[in-house]
Write an enzyme that holds these catalytic residues in place. Sequence first.
Site, PDB file in Angstrom:
ATOM      1  N   GLY A   1      -0.259  -4.900  -9.324  1.00  0.00           N
ATOM      2  CA  GLY A   1      -0.981  -6.279  -9.410  1.00  0.00           C
ATOM      3  C   GLY A   1      -0.495  -6.976 -10.707  1.00  0.00           C
TER       4      GLY A   1
ATOM      5  N   GLY B   1      -2.107   0.055  -5.374  1.00  0.00           N
ATOM      6  CA  GLY B   1      -2.231   1.424  -5.291  1.00  0.00           C
ATOM      7  C   GLY B   1      -1.196   2.288  -4.354  1.00  0.00           C
TER       8      GLY B   1
ATOM      9  N   ARG C   1      -0.835 -12.357   1.464  1.00  0.00           N
ATOM     10  CA  ARG C   1      -1.072 -11.371   2.603  1.00  0.00           C
ATOM     11  C   ARG C   1      -0.820 -11.732   3.985  1.00  0.00           C
ATOM     12  NH1 ARG C   1      -4.717  -6.952  -0.749  1.00  0.00           N
ATOM     13  NH2 ARG C   1      -3.120  -5.871  -2.012  1.00  0.00           N
TER      14      ARG C   1
ATOM     15  N   LYS D   1      -2.091   1.766 -20.350  1.00  0.00           N
ATOM     16  CA  LYS D   1      -2.331   3.211 -20.594  1.00  0.00           C
ATOM     17  C   LYS D   1      -1.243   4.032 -19.902  1.00  0.00           C
ATOM     18  CE  LYS D   1      -7.331   2.741 -20.997  1.00  0.00           C
ATOM     19  NZ  LYS D   1      -8.578   3.165 -20.485  1.00  0.00           N
TER      20      LYS D   1
END
Length: 397
Positions: A354, A377, A37, A197
């Site tokens: 991620g 996110g 980053r 999921k």
Amino acid sequence: MPQFPTLDQADVKGKRVLVRLDLNVPLDNGTVSDATRIERAKPTVTELSAKGAKVILLSHFGRPKGRDPKESLKPVADAAARIFGKPVAFADDCVGASAEQAVAAMKAGDILCLENTRFHKEEEKNDPAFVAALAKLGDVYVNDAFSAAHRAHASTEGLAHKLPAYAGRSLQAELEALGKALETPRRPVAAIVGGAKISTKLDLLGNLLKKVDSLIIGGAMANTFLLAQGKPVGKSLVERDLIATAQQIMRQAAEANREIVLPVDVVVAQKFEANAPSRAVGVDQVGADDMILDIGPKSIEHVVSVLARSKTLVWNGPFGAFEMEPFDTGTVAVAEAAAELTGAGKLVSIAGGGDTVAAVNAAGVGDRLTYVSTAGGAFLEWLEGKALPGVEALKKP
């Protein structure tokens, strides 16, 4: 994508420029263990410095409850100085007297890192008085933190309404890459959605069904779809309460003439451990004691053939338990194929999230795809079709 102003339009010479970065990087015994980053921020910071701006860095770090020395940005600022190749001064607060004095001491081209914005609870509340205290330190605001753009915080959204606001080079690259992927893509468009999921990716699946031509489902998520088709899944990870949801998604895809790609064969083992005895079986031959841990060779071939007839790929989530051999085979093979097609100019490939970043890096192709987003996110929310406050605040009316 609506136009957002970039550094090309910014007059920064001699001005105090507040630059919101995401310096929330992993530390190991006080040393930055993954500087990705910081490296991505380098073009923006060095360009502003070279143009004679007084470059003032803002970032959160961790989730402190008030001031906490363990969550200080000081070691990150030291690492940034090495990466930027220029001294980075440090102020032990982001507002108030110490920050104001540090800014007042700056000369054109200097770089200053302010302390963790989350040491103040007002940051996450987007408190107007806190926004004003930050804005007092600058003349211009630059957001270069796409990974924090889904949060309407003082330093990610509030400041953009108080000062002339621009997208930094990393944010610009991210928005342009994402625009190519889903807003103005070359068709056909394929999306790979993996992970454990369905429940965490319902919005994502719903939005992608409207936008893509082929939806490739991998990871443990695929097990629930296989079970919804009446296939045996043994002791595999499944979400039995979402079988009806999986069936509904497949119906919606059929009605919208969208292709859903599921495994036709899988790699199974009776233990989830490295190098456990495993075998490839058809999806109708999974035994009662078997766990599905990867896609099989025929499935790999099928997925690669879908990519070969696609022009754009959006990828979020691995195919199997990629962090453990031999269950990384499917993910690595598909990543390699995507990289080859990208290198040949046949595919625009955007990967993010991620696990996905870890997977493509493990496959050794992170630098061979069109764009790899390090935002978790924010990348997911963008794929879900949600507006990102930090981006919306930059858009010209």
